[in-house]
Scaffold this motif. Structure first.
Motif, PDB file in Angstrom:
ATOM      1  N   VAL A 162       0.833  -1.199   0.000  1.00 25.06           N
ATOM      2  CA  VAL A 162       0.000   0.000   0.000  1.00 25.06           C
ATOM      3  C   VAL A 162       0.875   1.259   0.000  1.00 25.06           C
ATOM      4  CG1 VAL A 162      -2.017  -1.126   0.982  1.00 25.06           C
ATOM      5  CG2 VAL A 162      -0.268  -0.247   2.524  1.00 25.06           C
ATOM      6  N   THR A 163       0.232   2.408   0.204  1.00 24.28           N
ATOM      7  CA  THR A 163       0.938   3.677  -0.001  1.00 24.28           C
ATOM      8  C   THR A 163       1.963   3.991   1.079  1.00 24.28           C
ATOM      9  OG1 THR A 163      -1.058   4.501  -1.075  1.00 24.28           O
ATOM     10  CG2 THR A 163       0.596   6.131  -0.450  1.00 24.28           C
ATOM     11  N   GLY A 164       1.603   3.759   2.347  1.00 28.37           N
ATOM     12  CA  GLY A 164       2.509   4.120   3.425  1.00 28.37           C
ATOM     13  C   GLY A 164       2.039   3.584   4.758  1.00 28.37           C
TER      14      GLY A 164
ATOM     15  N   CYS B 139       5.016  -5.279   2.308  1.00 34.77           N
ATOM     16  CA  CYS B 139       5.904  -4.931   1.191  1.00 34.77           C
ATOM     17  C   CYS B 139       5.930  -3.426   0.939  1.00 34.77           C
ATOM     18  CB  CYS B 139       5.454  -5.659  -0.075  1.00 34.77           C
ATOM     19  SG  CYS B 139       5.561  -7.459   0.028  1.00 34.77           S
ATOM     20  N   THR B 140       5.253  -2.672   1.780  1.00 35.20           N
ATOM     21  CA  THR B 140       5.179  -1.221   1.634  1.00 35.20           C
ATOM     22  C   THR B 140       6.517  -0.588   2.001  1.00 35.20           C
ATOM     23  OG1 THR B 140       2.882  -1.392   2.330  1.00 35.20           O
ATOM     24  CG2 THR B 140       3.862   0.805   2.360  1.00 35.20           C
ATOM     25  N   THR B 141       6.883   0.492   1.320  1.00 34.48           N
ATOM     26  CA  THR B 141       8.017   1.292   1.768  1.00 34.48           C
ATOM     27  C   THR B 141       7.518   2.188   2.887  1.00 34.48           C
ATOM     28  OG1 THR B 141       9.051   1.262  -0.411  1.00 34.48           O
ATOM     29  CG2 THR B 141       9.737   3.000   1.100  1.00 34.48           C
ATOM     30  N   SER B 142       7.970   1.915   4.113  1.00 36.51           N
ATOM     31  CA  SER B 142       7.339   2.528   5.262  1.00 36.51           C
ATOM     32  C   SER B 142       8.346   2.741   6.382  1.00 36.51           C
ATOM     33  CB  SER B 142       6.181   1.645   5.736  1.00 36.51           C
ATOM     34  OG  SER B 142       5.480   2.219   6.800  1.00 36.51           O
ATOM     35  N   ASN B 143       7.868   3.378   7.446  1.00 34.47           N
ATOM     36  CA  ASN B 143       8.683   3.600   8.625  1.00 34.47           C
ATOM     37  C   ASN B 143       8.700   2.329   9.472  1.00 34.47           C
ATOM     38  OD1 ASN B 143       9.661   4.434  11.202  1.00 34.47           O
ATOM     39  ND2 ASN B 143       9.083   6.539  10.729  1.00 34.47           N
ATOM     40  N   PRO B 144       9.876   1.789   9.810  1.00 38.14           N
ATOM     41  CA  PRO B 144       9.923   0.537  10.576  1.00 38.14           C
ATOM     42  C   PRO B 144       9.243   0.629  11.932  1.00 38.14           C
ATOM     43  CG  PRO B 144      12.103   1.560  10.457  1.00 38.14           C
ATOM     44  CD  PRO B 144      11.223   2.272   9.480  1.00 38.14           C
ATOM     45  N   ALA B 145       9.186   1.826  12.515  1.00 33.60           N
ATOM     46  CA  ALA B 145       8.588   1.978  13.844  1.00 33.60           C
ATOM     47  C   ALA B 145       7.122   1.563  13.851  1.00 33.60           C
ATOM     48  CB  ALA B 145       8.732   3.425  14.318  1.00 33.60           C
ATOM     49  N   THR B 146       6.411   1.802  12.745  1.00 33.29           N
ATOM     50  CA  THR B 146       4.993   1.437  12.674  1.00 33.29           C
ATOM     51  C   THR B 146       4.805  -0.065  12.785  1.00 33.29           C
ATOM     52  OG1 THR B 146       4.459   3.365  11.316  1.00 33.29           O
ATOM     53  CG2 THR B 146       2.920   1.529  11.247  1.00 33.29           C
ATOM     54  N   LEU B 147       5.581  -0.823  12.017  1.00 28.48           N
ATOM     55  CA  LEU B 147       5.414  -2.279  12.029  1.00 28.48           C
ATOM     56  C   LEU B 147       5.831  -2.866  13.376  1.00 28.48           C
ATOM     57  CD1 LEU B 147       4.348  -4.255   9.907  1.00 28.48           C
ATOM     58  CD2 LEU B 147       6.709  -4.884   9.423  1.00 28.48           C
ATOM     59  N   LEU B 148       6.871  -2.336  13.983  1.00 31.92           N
ATOM     60  CA  LEU B 148       7.309  -2.824  15.290  1.00 31.92           C
ATOM     61  C   LEU B 148       6.226  -2.590  16.346  1.00 31.92           C
ATOM     62  CD1 LEU B 148      11.006  -1.606  15.156  1.00 31.92           C
ATOM     63  CD2 LEU B 148      10.229  -3.986  15.125  1.00 31.92           C
TER      64      LEU B 148
ATOM     65  N   PRO C 237      10.024  -5.008   1.983  1.00 33.06           N
ATOM     66  CA  PRO C 237       9.910  -3.967   0.962  1.00 33.06           C
ATOM     67  C   PRO C 237      10.605  -4.381  -0.328  1.00 33.06           C
ATOM     68  CG  PRO C 237      11.468  -3.320   2.659  1.00 33.06           C
ATOM     69  CD  PRO C 237      10.791  -4.563   3.150  1.00 33.06           C
ATOM     70  N   LEU C 238      10.250  -3.694  -1.397  1.00 37.66           N
ATOM     71  CA  LEU C 238      10.592  -4.143  -2.740  1.00 37.66           C
ATOM     72  C   LEU C 238      11.693  -3.308  -3.381  1.00 37.66           C
ATOM     73  CD1 LEU C 238       6.880  -4.368  -3.880  1.00 37.66           C
ATOM     74  CD2 LEU C 238       8.289  -6.277  -3.031  1.00 37.66           C
ATOM     75  N   GLY C 239      12.446  -3.961  -4.222  1.00 38.53           N
ATOM     76  CA  GLY C 239      13.388  -3.282  -5.098  1.00 38.53           C
ATOM     77  C   GLY C 239      13.041  -3.575  -6.545  1.00 38.53           C
ATOM     78  N   ARG C 240      13.457  -2.668  -7.434  1.00 42.86           N
ATOM     79  CA  ARG C 240      13.191  -2.733  -8.873  1.00 42.86           C
ATOM     80  C   ARG C 240      11.848  -2.098  -9.215  1.00 42.86           C
ATOM     81  NH1 ARG C 240      15.902  -8.761  -8.943  1.00 42.86           N
ATOM     82  NH2 ARG C 240      17.998  -8.013  -8.437  1.00 42.86           N
TER      83      ARG C 240
ATOM     84  N   HIS D 195      12.731  -2.801   6.309  1.00 43.42           N
ATOM     85  CA  HIS D 195      12.316  -1.418   6.083  1.00 43.42           C
ATOM     86  C   HIS D 195      13.499  -0.459   6.220  1.00 43.42           C
ATOM     87  CE1 HIS D 195       8.174  -2.095   5.407  1.00 43.42           C
ATOM     88  NE2 HIS D 195       7.795  -2.313   6.651  1.00 43.42           N
ATOM     89  N   ARG D 196      14.370  -0.716   7.181  1.00 43.61           N
ATOM     90  CA  ARG D 196      15.527   0.163   7.361  1.00 43.61           C
ATOM     91  C   ARG D 196      16.429   0.141   6.127  1.00 43.61           C
ATOM     92  NH1 ARG D 196      15.288  -2.457  12.589  1.00 43.61           N
ATOM     93  NH2 ARG D 196      14.422  -0.991  14.134  1.00 43.61           N
ATOM     94  N   LEU D 197      16.675  -1.056   5.590  1.00 46.12           N
ATOM     95  CA  LEU D 197      17.527  -1.152   4.403  1.00 46.12           C
ATOM     96  C   LEU D 197      16.862  -0.496   3.204  1.00 46.12           C
ATOM     97  CD1 LEU D 197      20.235  -2.144   3.354  1.00 46.12           C
ATOM     98  CD2 LEU D 197      19.130  -4.298   2.713  1.00 46.12           C
TER      99      LEU D 197
END
Length: 298
Positions: free
Chosen positions: A65-67, A90-99, A114-117, A162-164
């Motif tokens: 999703v978006t964030g 798989c969202t590009t997001s802040n790791p604090a939310t998922l933790l 999270p995804l690359g490419r 998420h951090r990476l």
């Protein structure tokens, strides 16, 4: 493994299609557009009305999703089913939310991936994923991840993926801003887009990111690099938060925040990343047009 998928956008549609192709039972739900849902249902997916209904029918649910706010809303609905399952973000997001969500909803098993490419690789099944999870959990879902990714990098524990990804986005959003300013400078001093493009393509600075990023500047293709500038602004804000949490000084991150905030403030939030040079040119009193437009008028 019964798979649910929430977020059938630029990346998600191709990912979900490959999950189906690999034979996993797939459940989907509509958000903004029905085209992807209808395509996947025609291929064998089952549609549900919401995340809670999906949770009752699945063993693992992917979020693309978006964030962070959208992740949280969906997880709250998923958790309402009161049954254990794996949630792969798989969202590009802040790791604090998922933790925090993992702490609040301990009956769910969380993975950040999270995804690359790009969407092209999503359809080809050749994405990269940066996984933060326990090793045993990763092995459990690896066959499903392999349906759409050829690079599965186990980074560490929950949040590390998420951090990476945010480290990656510091590089990619930095490239985008640097390319934009250099391209506009080349035009401001009378060298032009063609000279700039020839320089980069003949040097070690040429890469796949550059090829998609230059889609608008060369051919007028706004969707060559489908990543909205509003989303870019959000991810740079998340990078900035990570930098601050690490106690690090990063003047470059601060400069990137100013660039993307200014683009959004100027009305470019829904414009794609490839149009960043147009904003930079406009901010410097220059009307920049795609090279193909100028050639067609010559």
């Amino acid at each position: 493994m019964r798979v649910g998928f929430i977020g059938l956008g630029f990346m998600g549609h191709g990912m979900a299609a490959n999950i189906l192709k690999r034979g996993f039972p797939l459940t989907v739900m509509a958000h903004r557009k029905r085209e992807a849902v209808e395509d996947l249902v025609a291929k064998g997916a089952v549609e549900v009305r919401g995340a809670a209904e999906m949770a009752a029918a699945c063993d693992v649910i992917l979020l693309c999703v978006t964030g962070a706010p959208e992740v949280e809303r969906n997880v709250i609905d998923i958790a309402g089913a009161k049954r254990p399952l794996i949630v792969v973000d798989c969202t590009t997001s802040n790791p604090a939310t998922l933790l925090r969500l993992a702490k609040d909803y301990s009956h769910l098993t969380f993975v950040d991936a999270p995804l690359g490419r790009s969407p092209k690789e999503a359809w080809a099944g050749t994405l990269a994923v940066m996984v933060g999870a326990e090793a045993a959990v990763l092995e459990q879902i690896r066959p499903m991840l392999a349906a759409f990714a050829t690079t599965i990098q186990h980074v560490g524990g929950l949040g590390d993926g998420h951090r990476l990804k945010l480290v990656n986005n510091l590089v990619s959003m930095g490239f985008a801003a640097l390319y934009a300013e250099a391209l506009v400078l080349a035009n401001k001093v009378g060298l032009g887009t063609e000279a700039f493009d020839g320089l980069i393509r003949s040097s070690r600075m040429h890469c796949a990111f550059y090829d998609s990023y230059m889609g608008w500047a060369l051919d007028g293709n706004k969707n060559a690099h489908p990543f909205a500038l509003g989303t870019a602004d959000h991810t740079v804000a998340d990078v900035d938060a990570l930098v601050r949490d690490a106690g690090m000084k990063s003047p470059l991150t601060e400069a990137l925040r100013q660039t993307y905030q200014a683009a959004v403030a100027a009305g470019y939030a829904t414009a794609m990343l490839a149009e960043l040079p147009r904003f930079v040119a406009e901010a410097n009193g220059l009307e920049l047009k795609p090279l193909s437009d100028r050639h067609s008028r010559a």
